[in-house]
Motif scaffolding. Sequence first.
Motif, PDB file in Angstrom:
ATOM      1  N   ASP A   1       0.816  -1.212   0.000  1.00 59.80           N
ATOM      2  CA  ASP A   1       0.000   0.000   0.000  1.00 59.80           C
ATOM      3  C   ASP A   1       0.851   1.263   0.000  1.00 59.80           C
ATOM      4  OD1 ASP A   1      -2.469  -1.373   0.077  1.00 59.80           O
ATOM      5  OD2 ASP A   1      -2.249  -1.674   2.237  1.00 59.80           O
ATOM      6  N   ALA A   2       2.159   1.121  -0.134  1.00 62.56           N
ATOM      7  CA  ALA A   2       3.065   2.276  -0.104  1.00 62.56           C
ATOM      8  C   ALA A   2       2.713   3.267  -1.207  1.00 62.56           C
ATOM      9  CB  ALA A   2       4.515   1.813  -0.253  1.00 62.56           C
ATOM     10  N   GLN A   3       3.174   4.500  -1.046  1.00 58.56           N
ATOM     11  CA  GLN A   3       2.872   5.557  -2.004  1.00 58.56           C
ATOM     12  C   GLN A   3       3.774   5.541  -3.238  1.00 58.56           C
ATOM     13  OE1 GLN A   3       0.230   7.972  -1.868  1.00 58.56           O
ATOM     14  NE2 GLN A   3      -0.365   6.217  -0.639  1.00 58.56           N
ATOM     15  N   VAL A   4       5.016   5.127  -3.086  1.00 63.11           N
ATOM     16  CA  VAL A   4       5.937   5.119  -4.223  1.00 63.11           C
ATOM     17  C   VAL A   4       6.806   3.873  -4.182  1.00 63.11           C
ATOM     18  CG1 VAL A   4       6.057   7.626  -4.500  1.00 63.11           C
ATOM     19  CG2 VAL A   4       7.689   6.475  -3.016  1.00 63.11           C
ATOM     20  N   ALA A   5       7.386   3.570  -5.324  1.00 62.38           N
ATOM     21  CA  ALA A   5       8.360   2.490  -5.446  1.00 62.38           C
ATOM     22  C   ALA A   5       9.420   2.949  -6.437  1.00 62.38           C
ATOM     23  CB  ALA A   5       7.690   1.208  -5.932  1.00 62.38           C
TER      24      ALA A   5
ATOM     25  N   GLU B   1      11.302   6.826  -9.754  1.00 57.89           N
ATOM     26  CA  GLU B   1      10.279   6.727  -8.719  1.00 57.89           C
ATOM     27  C   GLU B   1       8.937   6.696  -9.427  1.00 57.89           C
ATOM     28  OE1 GLU B   1      10.658   6.380  -5.231  1.00 57.89           O
ATOM     29  OE2 GLU B   1      12.626   5.939  -6.092  1.00 57.89           O
ATOM     30  N   ILE B   2       8.097   5.745  -9.054  1.00 53.03           N
ATOM     31  CA  ILE B   2       6.832   5.586  -9.761  1.00 53.03           C
ATOM     32  C   ILE B   2       5.694   5.311  -8.794  1.00 53.03           C
ATOM     33  CG2 ILE B   2       7.832   4.731 -11.921  1.00 53.03           C
ATOM     34  CD1 ILE B   2       6.605   1.977 -10.525  1.00 53.03           C
ATOM     35  N   TRP B   3       4.499   5.550  -9.286  1.00 52.15           N
ATOM     36  CA  TRP B   3       3.287   5.132  -8.595  1.00 52.15           C
ATOM     37  C   TRP B   3       2.974   3.711  -9.051  1.00 52.15           C
ATOM     38  CZ3 TRP B   3      -0.182   9.971  -9.792  1.00 52.15           C
ATOM     39  CH2 TRP B   3       0.254  11.049  -9.039  1.00 52.15           C
ATOM     40  N   PHE B   4       2.373   2.949  -8.163  1.00 47.65           N
ATOM     41  CA  PHE B   4       2.026   1.567  -8.501  1.00 47.65           C
ATOM     42  C   PHE B   4       0.730   1.196  -7.809  1.00 47.65           C
ATOM     43  CE2 PHE B   4       4.138   1.201  -4.479  1.00 47.65           C
ATOM     44  CZ  PHE B   4       3.516   0.138  -3.843  1.00 47.65           C
ATOM     45  N   LEU B   5       0.174   0.085  -8.234  1.00 45.46           N
ATOM     46  CA  LEU B   5      -1.043  -0.432  -7.622  1.00 45.46           C
ATOM     47  C   LEU B   5      -0.896  -1.935  -7.447  1.00 45.46           C
ATOM     48  CD1 LEU B   5      -3.922   0.428  -6.726  1.00 45.46           C
ATOM     49  CD2 LEU B   5      -4.688  -0.149  -9.028  1.00 45.46           C
ATOM     50  N   TYR B   6      -1.157  -2.403  -6.234  1.00 43.25           N
ATOM     51  CA  TYR B   6      -1.247  -3.838  -5.991  1.00 43.25           C
ATOM     52  C   TYR B   6      -2.664  -4.210  -6.387  1.00 43.25           C
ATOM     53  CZ  TYR B   6      -1.158  -8.316  -3.580  1.00 43.25           C
ATOM     54  OH  TYR B   6      -1.226  -9.661  -3.286  1.00 43.25           O
TER      55      TYR B   6
ATOM     56  N   VAL C   1      11.191  -6.804  -5.797  1.00 41.02           N
ATOM     57  CA  VAL C   1      10.541  -7.749  -6.703  1.00 41.02           C
ATOM     58  C   VAL C   1      11.292  -7.686  -8.030  1.00 41.02           C
ATOM     59  CG1 VAL C   1       8.409  -8.391  -7.879  1.00 41.02           C
ATOM     60  CG2 VAL C   1       8.318  -7.364  -5.577  1.00 41.02           C
ATOM     61  N   ARG C   2      11.983  -8.768  -8.347  1.00 43.84           N
ATOM     62  CA  ARG C   2      12.684  -8.870  -9.630  1.00 43.84           C
ATOM     63  C   ARG C   2      11.819  -9.671 -10.582  1.00 43.84           C
ATOM     64  NH1 ARG C   2      18.798 -10.627  -7.810  1.00 43.84           N
ATOM     65  NH2 ARG C   2      19.058  -8.952  -6.264  1.00 43.84           N
ATOM     66  N   GLY C   3      11.883  -9.313 -11.853  1.00 43.37           N
ATOM     67  CA  GLY C   3      11.091 -10.081 -12.796  1.00 43.37           C
ATOM     68  C   GLY C   3      11.143  -9.519 -14.191  1.00 43.37           C
ATOM     69  N   ARG C   4      10.057  -9.777 -14.898  1.00 40.44           N
ATOM     70  CA  ARG C   4       9.921  -9.335 -16.277  1.00 40.44           C
ATOM     71  C   ARG C   4       8.637  -8.511 -16.378  1.00 40.44           C
ATOM     72  NH1 ARG C   4      13.085 -11.720 -19.843  1.00 40.44           N
ATOM     73  NH2 ARG C   4      11.657 -11.508 -21.601  1.00 40.44           N
TER      74      ARG C   4
ATOM     75  N   VAL D   1      10.128  -2.213 -23.098  1.00 45.90           N
ATOM     76  CA  VAL D   1       9.719  -2.814 -24.373  1.00 45.90           C
ATOM     77  C   VAL D   1      10.895  -3.578 -24.974  1.00 45.90           C
ATOM     78  CG1 VAL D   1       9.079  -2.278 -26.767  1.00 45.90           C
ATOM     79  CG2 VAL D   1       7.862  -1.180 -24.859  1.00 45.90           C
ATOM     80  N   GLN D   2      12.095  -3.001 -24.926  1.00 45.48           N
ATOM     81  CA  GLN D   2      13.283  -3.627 -25.513  1.00 45.48           C
ATOM     82  C   GLN D   2      13.899  -4.706 -24.617  1.00 45.48           C
ATOM     83  OE1 GLN D   2      14.428  -3.012 -28.678  1.00 45.48           O
ATOM     84  NE2 GLN D   2      12.510  -1.877 -28.783  1.00 45.48           N
ATOM     85  N   ARG D   3      13.870  -4.465 -23.324  1.00 47.35           N
ATOM     86  CA  ARG D   3      14.481  -5.363 -22.338  1.00 47.35           C
ATOM     87  C   ARG D   3      13.536  -5.458 -21.148  1.00 47.35           C
ATOM     88  NH1 ARG D   3      17.412  -2.158 -24.855  1.00 47.35           N
ATOM     89  NH2 ARG D   3      16.959  -0.464 -23.405  1.00 47.35           N
ATOM     90  N   PRO D   4      12.690  -6.481 -21.088  1.00 46.49           N
ATOM     91  CA  PRO D   4      11.646  -6.532 -20.056  1.00 46.49           C
ATOM     92  C   PRO D   4      12.148  -6.862 -18.643  1.00 46.49           C
ATOM     93  CG  PRO D   4      11.537  -8.472 -21.448  1.00 46.49           C
ATOM     94  CD  PRO D   4      12.576  -7.558 -22.064  1.00 46.49           C
ATOM     95  N   GLN D   5      13.431  -7.159 -18.496  1.00 44.16           N
ATOM     96  CA  GLN D   5      13.954  -7.432 -17.161  1.00 44.16           C
ATOM     97  C   GLN D   5      13.877  -6.152 -16.328  1.00 44.16           C
ATOM     98  OE1 GLN D   5      15.706  -7.675 -19.974  1.00 44.16           O
ATOM     99  NE2 GLN D   5      16.081  -9.849 -20.293  1.00 44.16           N
ATOM    100  N   CYS D   6      13.403  -6.292 -15.094  1.00 37.70           N
ATOM    101  CA  CYS D   6      13.252  -5.116 -14.248  1.00 37.70           C
ATOM    102  C   CYS D   6      13.256  -5.525 -12.782  1.00 37.70           C
ATOM    103  CB  CYS D   6      11.964  -4.367 -14.572  1.00 37.70           C
ATOM    104  SG  CYS D   6      10.467  -5.332 -14.339  1.00 37.70           S
ATOM    105  N   SER D   7      13.293  -4.519 -11.942  1.00 33.99           N
ATOM    106  CA  SER D   7      13.214  -4.723 -10.509  1.00 33.99           C
ATOM    107  C   SER D   7      12.413  -3.582  -9.923  1.00 33.99           C
ATOM    108  CB  SER D   7      14.626  -4.763  -9.907  1.00 33.99           C
ATOM    109  OG  SER D   7      14.572  -5.048  -8.531  1.00 33.99           O
ATOM    110  N   LEU D   8      11.578  -3.895  -8.953  1.00 33.69           N
ATOM    111  CA  LEU D   8      10.786  -2.882  -8.265  1.00 33.69           C
ATOM    112  C   LEU D   8      11.118  -2.963  -6.785  1.00 33.69           C
ATOM    113  CD1 LEU D   8       8.459  -0.827  -8.948  1.00 33.69           C
ATOM    114  CD2 LEU D   8       6.931  -2.536  -7.959  1.00 33.69           C
ATOM    115  N   LEU D   9      11.540  -1.847  -6.224  1.00 30.53           N
ATOM    116  CA  LEU D   9      11.894  -1.783  -4.811  1.00 30.53           C
ATOM    117  C   LEU D   9      10.871  -0.927  -4.093  1.00 30.53           C
ATOM    118  CD1 LEU D   9      14.510  -2.390  -2.823  1.00 30.53           C
ATOM    119  CD2 LEU D   9      14.533   0.103  -2.879  1.00 30.53           C
TER     120      LEU D   9
END
Length: 131
Positions: A14-18, A33-38, A79-82, A58-66
């Motif tokens: 429920d955090a405000q930013v990631a 820094e981004i907004w997100f929704l669970y 959260v690491r993933g694609r 789009v070019q490289r879907p590998q990502c991580s969200l902290l």
Amino acid sequence: MAIDLPDGYRDLLDAQVATLATVEPDGTPQLSEIWFLYDDGDLRLSLNTTRRKTQNLVQRPQCSLLILDLQNPFRYVEVRGRARIEDDDGTFAHRLHNKYGADPSAYDNPGEGRVVVTIEPTRVRPVDMSG
């Protein structure tokens, strides 16, 4: 695959930013820094199609969200993933922006589009270094 977190970390959803990490064309990380929704077990983002982070995904879907606990910065979940990217007709953007009391059109120029990015986790790492 839905995000599976221990109960002691679920409040971070429920955090405000990631912080979203994407990979630049030269292989260096790019952070935003981004907004997100669970949303129904998934972490979802609404991104403008013209932004660098979107182009990277789009070019490289590998990502991580902290997601950092702003009250206790020794506690976070990574959260690491694609990234799975889907067009958005504005429906999801409005849902996400409602969490923040914002109007998505204030962040886009005429003619720009939006996508829904769902983080498909390959690793979920809850951390508490506060001892």
